[in-house]
Write a protein that holds these residues in place. Structure first.
Motif, PDB file in Angstrom:
ATOM      1  N   ARG A  62       1.210   2.908   3.666  1.00  0.00           N
ATOM      2  CA  ARG A  62      -0.070   3.422   4.162  1.00  0.00           C
ATOM      3  C   ARG A  62       0.089   4.851   4.679  1.00  0.00           C
ATOM      4  N   ALA A  63       1.153   5.104   5.418  1.00  0.00           N
ATOM      5  CA  ALA A  63       1.385   6.448   5.951  1.00  0.00           C
ATOM      6  C   ALA A  63       1.588   7.468   4.829  1.00  0.00           C
ATOM      7  N   THR A  65       5.319  -6.583   5.413  1.00  0.00           N
ATOM      8  CA  THR A  65       4.357  -5.868   6.239  1.00  0.00           C
ATOM      9  C   THR A  65       4.872  -4.496   6.610  1.00  0.00           C
ATOM     10  N   ALA A  66       6.149  -4.397   6.944  1.00  0.00           N
ATOM     11  CA  ALA A  66       6.729  -3.103   7.315  1.00  0.00           C
ATOM     12  C   ALA A  66       6.653  -2.126   6.146  1.00  0.00           C
ATOM     13  N   ASP A 122      -6.896   0.011   2.085  1.00  0.00           N
ATOM     14  CA  ASP A 122      -6.683  -1.420   2.350  1.00  0.00           C
ATOM     15  C   ASP A 122      -6.669  -2.227   1.051  1.00  0.00           C
ATOM     16  N   GLU A 136       2.999  -0.929   5.601  1.00  0.00           N
ATOM     17  CA  GLU A 136       2.560   0.015   6.628  1.00  0.00           C
ATOM     18  C   GLU A 136       3.192   1.393   6.405  1.00  0.00           C
ATOM     19  N   GLU A 137       4.440   1.440   5.975  1.00  0.00           N
ATOM     20  CA  GLU A 137       5.044   2.723   5.610  1.00  0.00           C
ATOM     21  C   GLU A 137       4.319   3.341   4.417  1.00  0.00           C
TER      22      GLU A 137
END
Length: 253
Positions: free
Chosen positions: A227-228, A220-221, A199, A224-225
């Motif tokens: 993060r994966a 944001t998209a 985070d 989040e990608e």
């Protein structure tokens, strides 16, 4: 890409995010500043320009320097005052420093020299420095020889349509720090690392100007990608960020 002015002003709306998540600087950096300048920070008058939320200012103060912070942005200045209420701060920028002639032993720029117009900021730094004083510029750069960091840099570059590796290489070139050639810089690199949660790592990425000015849904998209991708490398959710601090120091004759 947004204009440099828009990018510079973007931090004011995300000052708290910047303060909470941006990386600091290692003690070895300040050792190198002192070595290249030929004098101690302890007891020195330092003008820290583009001080932002005060990350470098606080560290300079901890080394015993008498520091005056200079920051142009209202939001960043407010965050500085919230976190460091006892340290002096004035509003201004490196192109027109609100400081008297021959006032400083050091003028420092942490992550901020590239926001200045060097045709104006170089003579301003020389005006404010006393004879033998030092201009010190530094940036945290990603350690691109670390595989996961290099891969992440490519993904960010693809997202913005830029060559991140070339940008970082150019940003550390001494001739670009002063195209006029008036200053003779010595250059050092200092490697260091920190361990943070995913985070925090993503919030750090998101606090950079290019992301701050990206539409929220698209930003944001991407994060989040990212993060994966990171969870494949760091399944425990703790990221080891590795940095090379690029340091340039020039003394006033």
């Amino acid at each position: 890409m947004p204009s440099p002015t828009d990018r510079a002003q973007s931090f004011n709306s995300a000052a708290a995010q910047y303060a909470a998540n941006r990386p600091s600087y290692p003690p070895a950096l300040f050792d190198a500043v002192e070595e290249l300048a030929g004098r101690s920070l302890s007891g020195a008058r330092v003008v820290d320009v583009g001080a932002g939320t005060g990350i470098a200012t606080a560290l300079l103060h901890d080394r015993g320097a008498d520091v005056l912070a200079v920051e142009p942005g209202a939001g960043m200045a407010a965050e500085f005052r919230r976190g460091l209420p006892r340290l002096p701060l004035v509003r201004g920028n490196g192109n027109a420093l609100p400081v008297a002639d021959a006032h400083a032993d050091f003028v420092t720029y942490a992550q901020s020299w590239h926001w200045t117009d060097t045709a104006r900021s170089v003579p301003e730094a020389l005006r404010v420095l006393r004879r033998g004083g030092a201009l010190a510029l530094w940036w945290n750069g990603d350690a691109l020889d670390v595989e996961w960091i290099a891969e992440a840099a490519v993904r960010i570059g693809d997202f913005f349509g830029v060559d991140v590796v070339a940008q970082q290489r150019d940003g550390s070139r001494t001739e670009l720090a002063d195209p006029s050639g008036r200053l003779r810089f010595d250059r050092r690199e200092v490697r260091w690392s920190r361990r943070v949660t995913i985070d925090t790592h993503l919030a750090n990425i998101g606090s950079h100007s290019a992301f701050l000015l990206t539409p929220a849904e698209r930003r944001t998209a991407f994060l989040e990608e990212e993060r994966a991708h990171l969870l494949k490398v760091f399944p425990d959710g703790v990221v080891e960020e590795t940095y090379d601090v690029f340091l340039l120091v020039a003394t006033k004759p």
